[in-house]
Design a protein around this motif. Sequence first.
Motif, PDB file in Angstrom:
ATOM      1  N   PRO A  69      -1.214  11.365  -4.482  1.00 42.48           N
ATOM      2  CA  PRO A  69      -2.078  10.237  -4.120  1.00 42.48           C
ATOM      3  C   PRO A  69      -1.574   8.871  -4.602  1.00 42.48           C
ATOM      4  CG  PRO A  69      -3.253  11.841  -5.479  1.00 42.48           C
ATOM      5  CD  PRO A  69      -1.885  12.360  -5.307  1.00 42.48           C
ATOM      6  N   TYR A  70      -1.913   7.900  -3.780  1.00 47.29           N
ATOM      7  CA  TYR A  70      -1.582   6.508  -4.062  1.00 47.29           C
ATOM      8  C   TYR A  70      -2.891   5.741  -4.105  1.00 47.29           C
ATOM      9  CZ  TYR A  70      -0.416   1.699  -2.739  1.00 47.29           C
ATOM     10  OH  TYR A  70      -0.326   0.330  -2.678  1.00 47.29           O
ATOM     11  N   ILE A  71      -2.970   4.814  -5.024  1.00 51.43           N
ATOM     12  CA  ILE A  71      -4.197   4.016  -5.123  1.00 51.43           C
ATOM     13  C   ILE A  71      -3.831   2.597  -5.535  1.00 51.43           C
ATOM     14  CG2 ILE A  71      -4.602   4.802  -7.523  1.00 51.43           C
ATOM     15  CD1 ILE A  71      -7.443   4.239  -5.129  1.00 51.43           C
ATOM     16  N   LYS A  72      -4.544   1.668  -4.957  1.00 44.77           N
ATOM     17  CA  LYS A  72      -4.315   0.267  -5.312  1.00 44.77           C
ATOM     18  C   LYS A  72      -5.657  -0.428  -5.487  1.00 44.77           C
ATOM     19  CE  LYS A  72      -2.745  -3.600  -2.773  1.00 44.77           C
ATOM     20  NZ  LYS A  72      -1.798  -4.138  -1.816  1.00 44.77           N
ATOM     21  N   PHE A  73      -5.786  -1.189  -6.553  1.00 44.35           N
ATOM     22  CA  PHE A  73      -6.991  -1.991  -6.753  1.00 44.35           C
ATOM     23  C   PHE A  73      -6.623  -3.162  -7.667  1.00 44.35           C
ATOM     24  CE2 PHE A  73      -8.268  -1.237 -11.181  1.00 44.35           C
ATOM     25  CZ  PHE A  73      -7.460  -0.167 -11.509  1.00 44.35           C
TER      26      PHE A  73
END
Lengths: 103, 161
Positions: A69-73
Motif C-alpha cells: 500500500p501507498y498513502i499520502k497525506f
Amino acid sequence: MASSIRVRATTNGDITEVQALIQHPMDSGFVKDAKGELIPPHFIQELKFACNGKEVFVADWGPAVSKDPYIKFSFKGAKKGDDLTISWTDNKGGSDQTTAKIA
Amino acid sequence: MTTHIGPHPTRRLILQGAVTVALIGLGNLPYAPARAAANDKYPEEAFKQKSEADAIKALYGKTAEPSDKVKLDAPEIAENGAVVPISVTTTLDKVTSISFFVAENPNALAASYKIPDGTMPVVANRLKMAKTTNVVAIVEADGKLFSAAKEVKVTVGGCGG
C-alpha cells in the motif's frame, strides 16, 4: 530484516507532506493460489502516524487496499527534524514500526 | 374521584419517563457517530458489510448527502483493478474522517481515515476493484456526511477469480 515501511516526510515550513509505502501482501481472501486453493486473508488493519507523540493520521484498512500500500497525506504543526513514527498491525497480529525524521 | 386520581400519577410518570428517554435519545444522536469516529477501535463490523449503504450505516450510523465540495479523483478506466489510484480532497471545514467505498467489491468499505485537528483533509491511496463500479468517497465534516462518487471502468478485476 529491513523495515517494511518506507516513508518520506518533507515540510515547507507550514505543511508537512508524508508519503509512505509499505511492503505487505494485502491478501483479500478471495484470490486462489496456483493449486486452486484460497489464499487466506492477510492485510493491514491499522496504520498510525504520530508526530512528536501526537497522532496525526490513522488509517483503518480492509482487504480492498492494494498490495504494498501507498498513502499520502499532509498535516500542519511539524518542523524540520521532528520525529514521525509510523506503525501498522495486520489481521494476523503482525506489526512493524519505524521512525523517520521530517526533512 | 379516587378511581380517577389513581391512574393519573402513573400515567404522568410513564409520560415523564418517555420524555426523558426521548430527550436522552435526541441528545445522544449527534454525538454518537462522532464518538464512533473518534475512538481508535478498528471498525470490524463496517468492513464486513457487503453493500455500500450498509457499510456507511455501520461505520457512521447515518446517511451522506452528495456535495460538490468533495472532490474525488479517480481514473476513467483502470486497466488493472488490483491497483487503482484514488484520492480525495475537500474544501469543507472541520473534517474528522474520510472513507473510501467501492460499491461492488465483495465488501464495500475499502479504507477509512481519521483526520485529527491540524491534518489536511486530503488523502491519496490505491485500492483494489473487482469490476467496473462506483467509487464513493465520504467526508465527515462537522458531524455531517458528504459524499462524491465516480464510476471507474475496470478492465481486469483485482479481487481474484
